[in-house]
Design an enzyme around this catalytic site. Structure first.
Site, PDB file in Angstrom:
ATOM      1  CB  CYS A  39     -14.512  36.714  36.339  1.00 45.99           C
ATOM      2  SG  CYS A  39     -13.618  35.225  36.815  1.00 45.99           S
ATOM      3  CB  SER A  49     -13.625  32.456  33.761  1.00 43.39           C
ATOM      4  OG  SER A  49     -12.797  31.968  34.794  1.00 43.39           O
ATOM      5  CG  HIS A  89     -10.034  31.699  30.388  1.00 43.97           C
ATOM      6  ND1 HIS A  89     -10.050  30.854  31.471  1.00 43.97           N
ATOM      7  CD2 HIS A  89      -8.995  32.535  30.602  1.00 43.97           C
ATOM      8  CE1 HIS A  89      -9.056  31.167  32.299  1.00 43.97           C
ATOM      9  NE2 HIS A  89      -8.417  32.179  31.786  1.00 43.97           N
ATOM     10  CG  HIS A 126     -18.822  34.171  35.100  1.00 43.50           C
ATOM     11  ND1 HIS A 126     -17.899  34.718  34.259  1.00 43.50           N
ATOM     12  CD2 HIS A 126     -18.122  33.713  36.156  1.00 43.50           C
ATOM     13  CE1 HIS A 126     -16.696  34.591  34.775  1.00 43.50           C
ATOM     14  NE2 HIS A 126     -16.796  33.987  35.945  1.00 43.50           N
ATOM     15  CB  CYS A 137     -17.485  34.410  39.672  1.00 46.46           C
ATOM     16  SG  CYS A 137     -16.083  33.311  39.317  1.00 46.46           S
TER      17      CYS A 137
HETATM   18  N1  COD Z   1       2.631  32.081  38.476  1.00 43.19           N
HETATM   19  C1  COD Z   1       2.059  32.906  39.385  1.00 43.19           C
HETATM   20  N2  COD Z   1       1.043  33.752  39.078  1.00 43.19           N
HETATM   21  C2  COD Z   1       0.607  33.764  37.810  1.00 43.19           C
HETATM   22  C3  COD Z   1       1.153  32.922  36.814  1.00 43.19           C
HETATM   23  C4  COD Z   1       2.209  32.069  37.180  1.00 43.19           C
HETATM   24  N3  COD Z   1       2.798  31.279  36.281  1.00 43.19           N
HETATM   25  N4  COD Z   1       0.490  33.185  35.656  1.00 43.19           N
HETATM   26  C5  COD Z   1      -0.419  34.126  35.905  1.00 43.19           C
HETATM   27  N5  COD Z   1      -0.353  34.498  37.210  1.00 43.19           N
HETATM   28  C6  COD Z   1      -1.129  35.501  37.912  1.00 43.19           C
HETATM   29  C7  COD Z   1      -1.448  36.740  37.075  1.00 43.19           C
HETATM   30  O1  COD Z   1      -0.383  37.679  37.065  1.00 43.19           O
HETATM   31  C8  COD Z   1      -2.675  37.289  37.819  1.00 43.19           C
HETATM   32  O2  COD Z   1      -2.329  38.210  38.821  1.00 43.19           O
HETATM   33  C9  COD Z   1      -3.290  36.049  38.466  1.00 43.19           C
HETATM   34  O3  COD Z   1      -2.396  34.960  38.234  1.00 43.19           O
HETATM   35  C10 COD Z   1      -4.643  35.685  37.858  1.00 43.19           C
HETATM   36  O4  COD Z   1      -5.529  36.714  38.151  1.00 43.19           O
HETATM   37  P1  COD Z   1      -6.648  37.238  37.131  1.00 43.19           P
HETATM   38  O5  COD Z   1      -7.156  38.541  37.671  1.00 43.19           O
HETATM   39  O6  COD Z   1      -6.128  37.211  35.744  1.00 43.19           O
HETATM   40  O7  COD Z   1      -7.773  36.109  37.216  1.00 43.19           O
HETATM   41  P2  COD Z   1      -8.982  35.813  38.221  1.00 43.19           P
HETATM   42  O8  COD Z   1      -8.517  35.891  39.610  1.00 43.19           O
HETATM   43  O9  COD Z   1     -10.169  36.646  37.818  1.00 43.19           O
HETATM   44  O10 COD Z   1      -9.330  34.271  37.799  1.00 43.19           O
HETATM   45  C11 COD Z   1      -8.377  33.315  37.946  1.00 43.19           C
HETATM   46  C12 COD Z   1      -8.847  31.910  37.513  1.00 43.19           C
HETATM   47  C13 COD Z   1      -7.724  30.969  37.870  1.00 43.19           C
HETATM   48  C14 COD Z   1     -10.110  31.522  38.256  1.00 43.19           C
HETATM   49  C15 COD Z   1      -9.181  31.887  36.001  1.00 43.19           C
HETATM   50  O11 COD Z   1      -8.133  32.391  35.237  1.00 43.19           O
HETATM   51  C16 COD Z   1      -9.456  30.448  35.519  1.00 43.19           C
HETATM   52  O12 COD Z   1      -8.558  29.621  35.451  1.00 43.19           O
HETATM   53  N6  COD Z   1     -10.685  30.166  35.110  1.00 43.19           N
HETATM   54  C17 COD Z   1     -11.049  28.863  34.572  1.00 43.19           C
HETATM   55  C18 COD Z   1     -11.770  28.046  35.570  1.00 43.19           C
HETATM   56  C19 COD Z   1     -13.176  28.529  35.635  1.00 43.19           C
HETATM   57  O13 COD Z   1     -13.789  28.827  34.636  1.00 43.19           O
HETATM   58  N7  COD Z   1     -13.710  28.672  36.833  1.00 43.19           N
HETATM   59  C20 COD Z   1     -15.058  29.087  37.002  1.00 43.19           C
HETATM   60  C21 COD Z   1     -15.352  30.526  36.841  1.00 43.19           C
HETATM   61  S1  COD Z   1     -14.114  31.601  37.372  1.00 43.19           S
HETATM   62 ZN    ZN Z   2     -15.269  33.703  37.272  1.00 42.90          ZN
END
Ligand code: COD
Ligand code: ZN
Length: 379
Positions: free
Chosen positions: A47, A49, A52, A69, A180
């Protein structure tokens, strides 16, 4: 000749330093103490996160650490006092504990537990077990746990209250995503936002979490689902899962929220931020309709100051909500597993890659290059 009560030597991926590839190392995993469970991980998703805390931008990470996780596995042994699982049970470790006794666990209003709500940043604070020690060592050094789970190890130790016992016939290579990504996005739509039939929705960020939010909006009966990402390669999958329109903010000549407001005659009913960052949060608020627009925040951009908002946005009838793990807990995740088995939703679409665990850095590269949704690592 079993392993119960003994130290297990096995492979784990260790993040020794921020910004560096993970290292597959031999680690020692101590036996579980009271109210702890040692789990053999069978499959785990990667994931965003997970990445991060090893970003050089993030200050305050506990290193060295074993990340992960979003795993699923089989109980190897239990410590004294454990009653909710037994050796051989299939389980999904959950980063939100569920003690079933505190005011949060007893409330239907939240999936949180007192044990999750104490620290400044609960997400990174389950770095040690209850006695403030780790069960992992490598080369004589103690290694931190992550999110109370550390799924990127062939064996891990978690608290009994961080475990959901699931059906014996569950496919661990798929239901690991219920630890998750799927649960977080799907639950944001159906549990937190409570998307209604016939409504209009906007979902920002089309990773594993955002696509799962789209599945949730569609399941809830939304009539229009606008999917937004800065990477247009994500659009075909979003459409396949139920998005009716796709927008790339980089390809527009005005702010994406203005375009959404125009497309929907004043703004959407529900907007869900699954990307994170002040710009996306602002767009999430501003693309909702006055009167009743509901914004749900999932993403956290660690290097960012967050949302600055005018009271006018709220005075005009909008509501802001946040969600963590989509409102699910150890009691409801087993029901999600049953829903999956009964075909209520599909997890295959989220799995773009399957790799052996020791190729974890390849999985990280795929995610960082925007080429994967979920890579499932097989142990
Ligand atoms: N506008 C639109 N899309 C965007 C932008 C933007 N400005 N920036 C990035 N993106 C897109 C990326 O291109 C990507 O496709 C997508 O957003 C994010 O996808 P992933 O694959 O990188 O991430 P995920 O889906 O695995 O996780 C996203 C979260 C938002 C959950 C993660 O990044 C996060 O913020 N985690 C912190 C919160 C947390 O810890 N939660 C609990 C466990 S996940
Ligand atoms: Zn996660």
């Amino acid at each position: 000749m079993g392993t119960k009560g003994k130290v297990i030597k096995c492979k784990a991926a260790i993040a020794w330093e921020a910004g560096k590839p993970l290292c597959i190392e031999e680690v020692e995993v101590a036996p579980p103490k009271a109210h702890e469970v040692r789990v053999q991980i069978i499959a785990a998703g990667l994931c965003r996160s997970d990445t991060h805390v090893i970003s050089p931008k993030f200050e305050g990470a506990f290193l060295p650490v074993i990340l992960g996780h979003e795993g699923a596995g089989i109980v190897e042994s239990v410590g004294p006092g454990v009653t909710n699982v037994k050796p051989g049970d299939k389980v999904i470790p959950l980063y939100i504990p569920h003690c079933r006794k505190c005011k949060f666990c007893l409330s239907p209003l939240t999936n949180f537990c007192e044990k999750f709500c104490k620290g400044k940043n609960p997400l990174i604070e389950q770095e040690l077990m209850e006695d403030k020690t780790s069960r992992f060592t490598c080369k004589g050094k103690s290694i931190y746990h992550f999110f109370g789970i550390s799924a990127f190890s062939q064996y891990t130790v978690v608290k009994d209250i961080n475990l959901a016992k699931i059906d014996d016939d569950a496919n661990l290579e798929r239901v690991c995503l219920l630890g998750c990504g799927f649960s977080t996005g799907y639950g944001a739509a159906i549990n937190t936002a409570k998307v209604t039939p016939g409504s209009t929705c906007a979902v920002f960020g089309l990773g594993g979490v955002g696509l799962s939010a789209i599945i949730g909006c569609k399941t809830a009966g939304a009539s229009r689902i606008i999917a937004i990402d800065i990477n247009s390669d994500k659009f075909p999958k979003a459409k396949a899962l139920g998005a009716t329109d796709c927008l790339n903010p980089k390809e527009l000549n005005k702010p994406v929220q203005d375009v959404i407001v125009e497309m929907t005659n004043g703004g959407v009913d529900f907007a869900i931020d699954c990307a994170g960052g002040s710009e996306v949060m602002k767009a999430t608020v501003e693309c909702t309709t006055v009167g009743w627009g509901l914004c749900t925040f999932v993403g956290v951009n660690l290097a960012d100051k967050g949302l600055a908002i005018s009271p006018m946005e709220l005075i005009m009838g909008r509501t802001l909500k946040g969600t963590n793990f989509g409102g699910w807990d150890a009691e409801t995740v087993p029901k999600l597993v049953s829903d999956y088995k009964n075909g209520k939703f599909d997890l295959d679409a989220l799995v773009t890659h399957t790799l052996p665990f020791d190729k974890i850095n390849e999985a990280l590269n795929l995610l960082n290059q925007g080429k994967s949704i979920r890579t499932v690592l097989i142990f």
